[in-house]
Design an enzyme around this catalytic site. Structure first.
Site, PDB file in Angstrom:
ATOM      1  N   ARG A  30     -14.575  37.529  24.527  1.00  0.00           N
ATOM      2  CA  ARG A  30     -14.910  36.188  24.005  1.00  0.00           C
ATOM      3  C   ARG A  30     -16.362  35.844  24.328  1.00  0.00           C
ATOM      4  O   ARG A  30     -17.096  35.328  23.486  1.00  0.00           O
ATOM      5  CB  ARG A  30     -13.986  35.119  24.591  1.00  0.00           C
ATOM      6  CG  ARG A  30     -12.616  35.065  23.988  1.00  0.00           C
ATOM      7  CD  ARG A  30     -11.835  33.859  24.500  1.00  0.00           C
ATOM      8  NE  ARG A  30     -10.504  33.849  23.930  1.00  0.00           N
ATOM      9  CZ  ARG A  30     -10.223  33.454  22.699  1.00  0.00           C
ATOM     10  NH1 ARG A  30     -11.178  33.044  21.900  1.00  0.00           N
ATOM     11  NH2 ARG A  30      -8.987  33.462  22.254  1.00  0.00           N
ATOM     12  N   ARG A  31     -16.747  36.118  25.553  1.00  0.00           N
ATOM     13  CA  ARG A  31     -18.124  35.828  25.963  1.00  0.00           C
ATOM     14  C   ARG A  31     -19.123  36.713  25.227  1.00  0.00           C
ATOM     15  O   ARG A  31     -20.153  36.241  24.750  1.00  0.00           O
ATOM     16  CB  ARG A  31     -18.267  36.006  27.466  1.00  0.00           C
ATOM     17  CG  ARG A  31     -17.518  34.960  28.255  1.00  0.00           C
ATOM     18  CD  ARG A  31     -17.651  35.196  29.743  1.00  0.00           C
ATOM     19  NE  ARG A  31     -16.819  34.249  30.477  1.00  0.00           N
ATOM     20  CZ  ARG A  31     -16.336  34.459  31.684  1.00  0.00           C
ATOM     21  NH1 ARG A  31     -16.625  35.586  32.315  1.00  0.00           N
ATOM     22  NH2 ARG A  31     -15.588  33.555  32.269  1.00  0.00           N
ATOM     23  N   ARG A  51      -6.167  41.793  19.684  1.00  0.00           N
ATOM     24  CA  ARG A  51      -4.891  42.332  19.199  1.00  0.00           C
ATOM     25  C   ARG A  51      -4.307  43.341  20.179  1.00  0.00           C
ATOM     26  O   ARG A  51      -3.093  43.397  20.382  1.00  0.00           O
ATOM     27  CB  ARG A  51      -5.056  42.988  17.819  1.00  0.00           C
ATOM     28  CG  ARG A  51      -5.110  42.038  16.664  1.00  0.00           C
ATOM     29  CD  ARG A  51      -3.953  41.042  16.564  1.00  0.00           C
ATOM     30  NE  ARG A  51      -2.639  41.585  16.834  1.00  0.00           N
ATOM     31  CZ  ARG A  51      -1.613  40.871  17.316  1.00  0.00           C
ATOM     32  NH1 ARG A  51      -1.743  39.593  17.552  1.00  0.00           N
ATOM     33  NH2 ARG A  51      -0.453  41.433  17.518  1.00  0.00           N
ATOM     34  N   ALA A  52      -5.166  44.160  20.770  1.00  0.00           N
ATOM     35  CA  ALA A  52      -4.666  45.146  21.730  1.00  0.00           C
ATOM     36  C   ALA A  52      -3.978  44.442  22.901  1.00  0.00           C
ATOM     37  O   ALA A  52      -2.876  44.831  23.310  1.00  0.00           O
ATOM     38  CB  ALA A  52      -5.820  46.019  22.233  1.00  0.00           C
ATOM     39  N   GLU A  58       3.213  41.613  24.057  1.00  0.00           N
ATOM     40  CA  GLU A  58       4.457  41.475  23.295  1.00  0.00           C
ATOM     41  C   GLU A  58       5.512  42.473  23.740  1.00  0.00           C
ATOM     42  O   GLU A  58       6.700  42.162  23.750  1.00  0.00           O
ATOM     43  CB  GLU A  58       4.179  41.652  21.803  1.00  0.00           C
ATOM     44  CG  GLU A  58       3.400  40.505  21.197  1.00  0.00           C
ATOM     45  CD  GLU A  58       2.794  40.828  19.837  1.00  0.00           C
ATOM     46  OE1 GLU A  58       2.951  41.970  19.346  1.00  0.00           O
ATOM     47  OE2 GLU A  58       2.147  39.929  19.280  1.00  0.00           O
ATOM     48  N   TYR A  93      -3.860  53.103  24.921  1.00  0.00           N
ATOM     49  CA  TYR A  93      -3.717  52.341  23.677  1.00  0.00           C
ATOM     50  C   TYR A  93      -4.737  51.212  23.622  1.00  0.00           C
ATOM     51  O   TYR A  93      -5.436  51.034  22.623  1.00  0.00           O
ATOM     52  CB  TYR A  93      -2.292  51.771  23.579  1.00  0.00           C
ATOM     53  CG  TYR A  93      -2.124  50.731  22.505  1.00  0.00           C
ATOM     54  CD1 TYR A  93      -1.855  51.102  21.191  1.00  0.00           C
ATOM     55  CD2 TYR A  93      -2.218  49.373  22.798  1.00  0.00           C
ATOM     56  CE1 TYR A  93      -1.699  50.146  20.202  1.00  0.00           C
ATOM     57  CE2 TYR A  93      -2.065  48.418  21.822  1.00  0.00           C
ATOM     58  CZ  TYR A  93      -1.797  48.811  20.530  1.00  0.00           C
ATOM     59  OH  TYR A  93      -1.648  47.856  19.550  1.00  0.00           O
ATOM     60  N   PHE A  94      -4.827  50.440  24.706  1.00  0.00           N
ATOM     61  CA  PHE A  94      -5.737  49.305  24.746  1.00  0.00           C
ATOM     62  C   PHE A  94      -7.177  49.747  24.501  1.00  0.00           C
ATOM     63  O   PHE A  94      -7.880  49.182  23.666  1.00  0.00           O
ATOM     64  CB  PHE A  94      -5.631  48.575  26.095  1.00  0.00           C
ATOM     65  CG  PHE A  94      -6.511  47.370  26.175  1.00  0.00           C
ATOM     66  CD1 PHE A  94      -6.056  46.138  25.740  1.00  0.00           C
ATOM     67  CD2 PHE A  94      -7.806  47.456  26.660  1.00  0.00           C
ATOM     68  CE1 PHE A  94      -6.866  45.015  25.788  1.00  0.00           C
ATOM     69  CE2 PHE A  94      -8.632  46.352  26.718  1.00  0.00           C
ATOM     70  CZ  PHE A  94      -8.157  45.124  26.278  1.00  0.00           C
ATOM     71  N   ARG A 104      -5.886  53.664  18.294  1.00  0.00           N
ATOM     72  CA  ARG A 104      -4.683  53.163  18.958  1.00  0.00           C
ATOM     73  C   ARG A 104      -3.451  54.009  18.653  1.00  0.00           C
ATOM     74  O   ARG A 104      -2.456  53.946  19.365  1.00  0.00           O
ATOM     75  CB  ARG A 104      -4.411  51.716  18.532  1.00  0.00           C
ATOM     76  CG  ARG A 104      -3.803  51.578  17.154  1.00  0.00           C
ATOM     77  CD  ARG A 104      -3.770  50.143  16.668  1.00  0.00           C
ATOM     78  NE  ARG A 104      -2.894  49.948  15.551  1.00  0.00           N
ATOM     79  CZ  ARG A 104      -3.127  50.334  14.310  1.00  0.00           C
ATOM     80  NH1 ARG A 104      -4.236  50.974  14.013  1.00  0.00           N
ATOM     81  NH2 ARG A 104      -2.260  50.093  13.356  1.00  0.00           N
TER      82      ARG A 104
END
Length: 153
Positions: A30-31, A51-52, A58, A93-94, A104
């Site tokens: 974000r920064r 999303r990752a 989730e 994955y991340f 991914r």
């Protein structure tokens, strides 16, 4: 009793720390890309990190439940090994997703397979426990005896 699940608890704590790490990566993204909360869209680089992290979050409850069911009803050792493999797959994955959407896929398939094995061994453990309690027959112990193995710990 606690000594029978301490390693499962350790993998759970490690999983929580991994989730915290993923959340921190979203804050840093974000920064870096100037995407203020509560916005969830921005440059593709930010959206992939977001999303990752969301995808990992989730699936985390499913992972924790199956880790514990497998650890309690099948084998702490098997559960721990599978849990560590799953967490490693989610880490890959991340970072793969953060680099590219295509990155991914291999870790996603890997961690999904590990998750399904956790579900399967947990299910087998529960079924064996129910069979032992309600029918008086322990299929897992019988199989181990036939194969000349000591029962899984």
């Amino acid at each position: 009793m606690l000594d029978e699940v301490v390693c499962v608890a350790a993998v759970t704590v490690l999983g929580v720390l991994e989730q915290a790490y993923f959340s921190l990566q979203v804050i840093y993204a974000r920064r870096k890309y100037s995407v203020p909360p509560p916005a969830t869209t921005g440059p593709p680089e930010f959206e992939r990190v977001f999303r990752a992290q969301a995808n990992c979050s989730e699936y985390f409850p499913l992972f924790v439940v199956t880790l514990w069911v497998a650890g309690l009803f099948f084998s702490q050792a098997v559960s721990v090994v599978l849990g560590l493999l799953y967490l490693h797959g989610r880490y890959r994955y991340f970072h793969g997703y953060a680099k590219s959407a295509q990155g991914r896929l291999a870790p996603l398939y890997f961690s999904a397979k590990v998750q399904w094995v956790l579900i399967a061994v947990g299910g087998v453990g529960v079924l064996c426990c129910m069979s032992r309690l309600y029918v008086g027959f322990d299929p897992l112990a019988s199989l181990c005896n036939v194969l000349g193995l000591s029962q899984l710990d």
